[in-house]
Design a protein around this motif. Structure first.
Motif, PDB file in Angstrom:
ATOM      1  N   ARG A 208     -11.431  18.939  34.340  1.00  0.00           N
ATOM      2  CA  ARG A 208     -10.195  19.503  34.902  1.00  0.00           C
ATOM      3  C   ARG A 208      -9.517  18.546  35.867  1.00  0.00           C
ATOM      4  NH1 ARG A 208     -11.678  23.230  40.013  1.00  0.00           N
ATOM      5  NH2 ARG A 208      -9.418  23.495  39.975  1.00  0.00           N
ATOM      6  N   SER A 211      -6.678  15.933  34.962  1.00  0.00           N
ATOM      7  CA  SER A 211      -5.305  16.389  34.775  1.00  0.00           C
ATOM      8  C   SER A 211      -4.346  15.586  35.656  1.00  0.00           C
ATOM      9  CB  SER A 211      -5.201  17.879  35.133  1.00  0.00           C
ATOM     10  OG  SER A 211      -3.850  18.275  35.291  1.00  0.00           O
ATOM     11  N   ASP A 213      -2.124  16.633  37.409  1.00  0.00           N
ATOM     12  CA  ASP A 213      -1.871  17.366  38.649  1.00  0.00           C
ATOM     13  C   ASP A 213      -2.620  16.752  39.835  1.00  0.00           C
ATOM     14  OD1 ASP A 213      -0.308  19.140  37.279  1.00  0.00           O
ATOM     15  OD2 ASP A 213      -1.881  20.647  37.037  1.00  0.00           O
TER      16      ASP A 213
END
Length: 243
Positions: A208, A211, A213
């Motif tokens: 995750r 990402s 982000d």
């Protein structure tokens, strides 16, 4: 010396403290203890945090705060300034989700083996969690592993403040740069470790944190692994393990 494929997958370079590969001319850093997060690190994730945050904040507020905080919502700090009645209701909701998580508590694959390796090296191991003491007590009882000190939410201030990690370093009588913080949260575990001056290892099972982000996040972990099994090799390759 070229990096091995394992090192490429584990190593992050920090702009303020580049971590060099250990070789014949560069001594390995001394490591005297490892401090772990509990939920999602030593235990399999068992709490639906998104559902919990929505239950506490409401759907609209949850979406707004999530958009402003790509690294995740710090629900405990967010409710600190609420009025007492609203805050009490929020804590009750959080506690209810945590109790449900206890019913599903499972040890993370590789945790027992990693702790056995640390014990064989006579390495200290501690625990810092934002969960309550009852969860820590159940973890110790159910899985037969003892972490000392083991600091829960009752210890203030909690992660990402460096205070709990500095408290453990003081109890162990070691320097923060002789300790590694291992956890699955960039905003809690890595920030706590970095602020304390410790080495940090981010457990990212699902990728995750790859990402976009998270690309602009200033604080990066010194290491990133996809399983606890990788931590064993990481420690042996990069550190002088000295109790």
């Amino acid at each position: 010396m070229p990096l091995s494929s394992l090192s490429k997958s584990l190593l992050f370079l920090h702009p303020k403290r580049p971590f060099h590969m250990a070789n014949r001319t560069t001594p390995r850093a001394r490591l005297r203890g490892v401090v772990f997060d509990m939920d999602g690190t030593l235990t399999v994730p068992a709490i639906d945090f998104a559902a919990m945050y929505k239950a506490v904040l409401g759907d609209d507020e949850f979406r707004r705060i999530k958009a402003e905080n790509p690294c995740g919502i710090d629900i405990l700090h967010h409710i600190e300034n609420w009025n007492p009645d609203k805050q009490l209701k929020a804590y009750e909701t959080i506690a209810d989700y945590e109790r449900q998580g206890l019913d599903r508590l499972q040890i993370m694959p590789g945790a027992a083996e990693l702790c056995g390796f640390l014990d064989s090296k006579k390495m200290r191991r501690g625990l810092i969690t934002r969960n309550v003491k009852a969860s820590v007590d159940l973890f110790h009882q159910r899985f037969g592993m003892k972490f000392q000190p083991a600091l829960s939410r009752e210890f203030r201030p909690y992660k990402p403040d460096p205070a709990p990690l500095l408290h453990i370093c003081s109890a162990w009588e070691v320097l923060p740069n002789e300790v590694m913080m291992v956890g699955d949260s960039l905003k809690d575990d890595v920030v706590c470790g970095k602020r304390a001056g410790a080495f940090t290892c981010l457990l990212d099972e699902t990728g995750r944190y790859d990402s976009p982000d998270y690309a602009a996040v200033n604080l990066k972990p010194d290491f990133k692994v996809s399983s606890l099994a990788e931590v064993h090799s990481l420690l042996e390759e990069h550190f002088d393990l000295a109790p």
